[in-house]
Design a protein around this motif. Structure first.
Motif, PDB file in Angstrom:
ATOM      1  N   ASP A   1      10.109  -7.758 -14.348  1.00  0.00           N
ATOM      2  CA  ASP A   1      10.346  -9.150 -13.966  1.00  0.00           C
ATOM      3  C   ASP A   1      10.198  -9.368 -12.464  1.00  0.00           C
ATOM      4  OD1 ASP A   1      10.851 -10.030 -16.567  1.00  0.00           O
ATOM      5  OD2 ASP A   1      12.969  -9.489 -16.448  1.00  0.00           O
ATOM      6  N   ALA A   2       9.588  -8.427 -11.757  1.00  0.00           N
ATOM      7  CA  ALA A   2       9.500  -8.508 -10.296  1.00  0.00           C
ATOM      8  C   ALA A   2       8.799  -9.777  -9.823  1.00  0.00           C
ATOM      9  CB  ALA A   2       8.787  -7.266  -9.748  1.00  0.00           C
ATOM     10  N   SER A   3       7.751 -10.193 -10.503  1.00  0.00           N
ATOM     11  CA  SER A   3       7.023 -11.387 -10.066  1.00  0.00           C
ATOM     12  C   SER A   3       7.859 -12.652 -10.221  1.00  0.00           C
ATOM     13  CB  SER A   3       5.702 -11.525 -10.838  1.00  0.00           C
ATOM     14  OG  SER A   3       4.929 -12.571 -10.295  1.00  0.00           O
ATOM     15  N   VAL A   4       8.620 -12.741 -11.291  1.00  0.00           N
ATOM     16  CA  VAL A   4       9.508 -13.894 -11.478  1.00  0.00           C
ATOM     17  C   VAL A   4      10.549 -13.925 -10.364  1.00  0.00           C
ATOM     18  CG1 VAL A   4      11.295 -14.894 -12.960  1.00  0.00           C
ATOM     19  CG2 VAL A   4       9.160 -14.065 -13.965  1.00  0.00           C
ATOM     20  N   PHE A   5      11.170 -12.788 -10.058  1.00  0.00           N
ATOM     21  CA  PHE A   5      12.176 -12.735  -8.995  1.00  0.00           C
ATOM     22  C   PHE A   5      11.564 -13.063  -7.641  1.00  0.00           C
ATOM     23  CE2 PHE A   5      14.303  -9.567 -11.966  1.00  0.00           C
ATOM     24  CZ  PHE A   5      15.175 -10.510 -12.477  1.00  0.00           C
ATOM     25  N   PHE A   6      10.345 -12.568  -7.385  1.00  0.00           N
ATOM     26  CA  PHE A   6       9.642 -12.863  -6.138  1.00  0.00           C
ATOM     27  C   PHE A   6       9.456 -14.371  -5.969  1.00  0.00           C
ATOM     28  CE2 PHE A   6       5.438 -13.826  -4.279  1.00  0.00           C
ATOM     29  CZ  PHE A   6       5.601 -13.318  -3.009  1.00  0.00           C
TER      30      PHE A   6
ATOM     31  N   VAL B   1      -0.261  -7.277  -3.900  1.00  0.00           N
ATOM     32  CA  VAL B   1       0.023  -6.399  -2.764  1.00  0.00           C
ATOM     33  C   VAL B   1      -0.275  -4.975  -3.184  1.00  0.00           C
ATOM     34  CG1 VAL B   1       1.829  -5.538  -1.211  1.00  0.00           C
ATOM     35  CG2 VAL B   1       1.759  -7.969  -1.834  1.00  0.00           C
ATOM     36  N   ARG B   2      -0.894  -4.226  -2.272  1.00  0.00           N
ATOM     37  CA  ARG B   2      -1.188  -2.816  -2.560  1.00  0.00           C
ATOM     38  C   ARG B   2       0.102  -2.138  -2.994  1.00  0.00           C
ATOM     39  NH1 ARG B   2      -3.696   0.109   2.380  1.00  0.00           N
ATOM     40  NH2 ARG B   2      -1.696   1.182   2.433  1.00  0.00           N
ATOM     41  N   ARG B   3       0.038  -1.396  -4.066  1.00  0.00           N
ATOM     42  CA  ARG B   3       1.262  -0.893  -4.700  1.00  0.00           C
ATOM     43  C   ARG B   3       2.094  -0.004  -3.784  1.00  0.00           C
ATOM     44  NH1 ARG B   3      -0.111   0.799 -10.751  1.00  0.00           N
ATOM     45  NH2 ARG B   3       2.093   0.460 -11.090  1.00  0.00           N
ATOM     46  N   ASP B   4       1.457   0.721  -2.881  1.00  0.00           N
ATOM     47  CA  ASP B   4       2.217   1.581  -1.967  1.00  0.00           C
ATOM     48  C   ASP B   4       2.754   0.807  -0.766  1.00  0.00           C
ATOM     49  OD1 ASP B   4      -0.336   1.222  -0.858  1.00  0.00           O
ATOM     50  OD2 ASP B   4      -0.339   3.194   0.086  1.00  0.00           O
ATOM     51  N   CYS B   5       2.502  -0.506  -0.715  1.00  0.00           N
ATOM     52  CA  CYS B   5       2.967  -1.334   0.406  1.00  0.00           C
ATOM     53  C   CYS B   5       3.948  -2.416  -0.037  1.00  0.00           C
ATOM     54  CB  CYS B   5       1.777  -1.986   1.109  1.00  0.00           C
ATOM     55  SG  CYS B   5       0.678  -0.794   1.892  1.00  0.00           S
ATOM     56  N   ARG B   6       4.328  -2.412  -1.305  1.00  0.00           N
ATOM     57  CA  ARG B   6       5.260  -3.424  -1.792  1.00  0.00           C
ATOM     58  C   ARG B   6       6.631  -3.246  -1.138  1.00  0.00           C
ATOM     59  NH1 ARG B   6       4.303  -3.169  -8.192  1.00  0.00           N
ATOM     60  NH2 ARG B   6       4.787  -1.022  -7.692  1.00  0.00           N
TER      61      ARG B   6
END
Length: 195
Positions: free
Chosen positions: A133-138, A86-91
């Motif tokens: 760890d954002a991807s793991v939580f996602f 995801v575009r970093r400014d749209c997360r």
């Protein structure tokens, strides 16, 4: 927000979404951002068989997700590896969730049973400016379970990173099992409104 199928013409815009993940993070283990031409070839190759989707908001692509073969052996046909950026400014606005929801629906329709995600993580007890760890939580939030960890398996930014595998089973495992309809995703209406 709308979910649409990616086209070769989207390559340049997708590269710009991907670039900061390559150049500034350990989320991707690539060292060099691919050219739009190389990225277009990746899109072409993957989308021959598997879904490649984009989230579009106000005419701009704000994220993309795709599935690819998990392994090349025939016995793995019912499993895929999934990827989302995801575009970093749209997360934090639901694009990743909407993309994965549409991807899962499309894969299920194709007869895919297992979604797998390979995710870079920090060695236990460490911290780093290039990875969270954002991807793991996602993935946990979307129903993925942790199934394995590989230690010190990726080296970037003078740091060793671990890799974890997470999985989500999205279909019934039967004997005999119905075949997978590779390439049929092109006939599936993957478009849907964002949440």
């Amino acid at each position: 927000m709308q979910i649409e199928k990616v086209t070769i013409e989207d390559a340049k815009e997708l590269v710009e979404i991907y670039r900061p993940y390559v150049e500034e993070t350990a989320v991707s283990f690539e060292y060099v951002t691919p050219s739009p031409e190389e990225f277009a070839e990746r899109i072409r190759t993957i989308s021959e068989n598997y879904p490649y989707l984009k989230a579009v908001e106000n005419g701009s692509i704000i994220g993309y997700a795709y599935a690819a073969a998990f392994k090349s052996r025939a016995a793995y046909d019912w499993s895929v590896e999934t990827t989302v950026y995801v575009r970093r400014d749209c997360r934090g606005r639901g694009a990743g969730h909407a993309l994965y929801k549409a991807l899962e629906q499309c894969l299920s329709w194709m007869g895919i049973l297992n979604m797998n995600a390979c995710i870079a993580v920090l060695p236990e007890g460490s911290s780093d400016v290039h990875l969270t760890d954002a991807s793991v939580f996602f993935h946990k939030k979307l129903g993925f379970d942790m199934v394995g960890r590989f230690h010190n398996s990726g080296y970037k930014f003078d740091t060793w990173y671990d890799m974890v595998w997470m999985e989500k089973q999205i279909g019934e495992h039967k004997c005999p099992q119905d075949g997978v309809r590779l390439g049929s995703w092109k006939d599936f209406d993957c478009s849907m409104g964002g949440e």
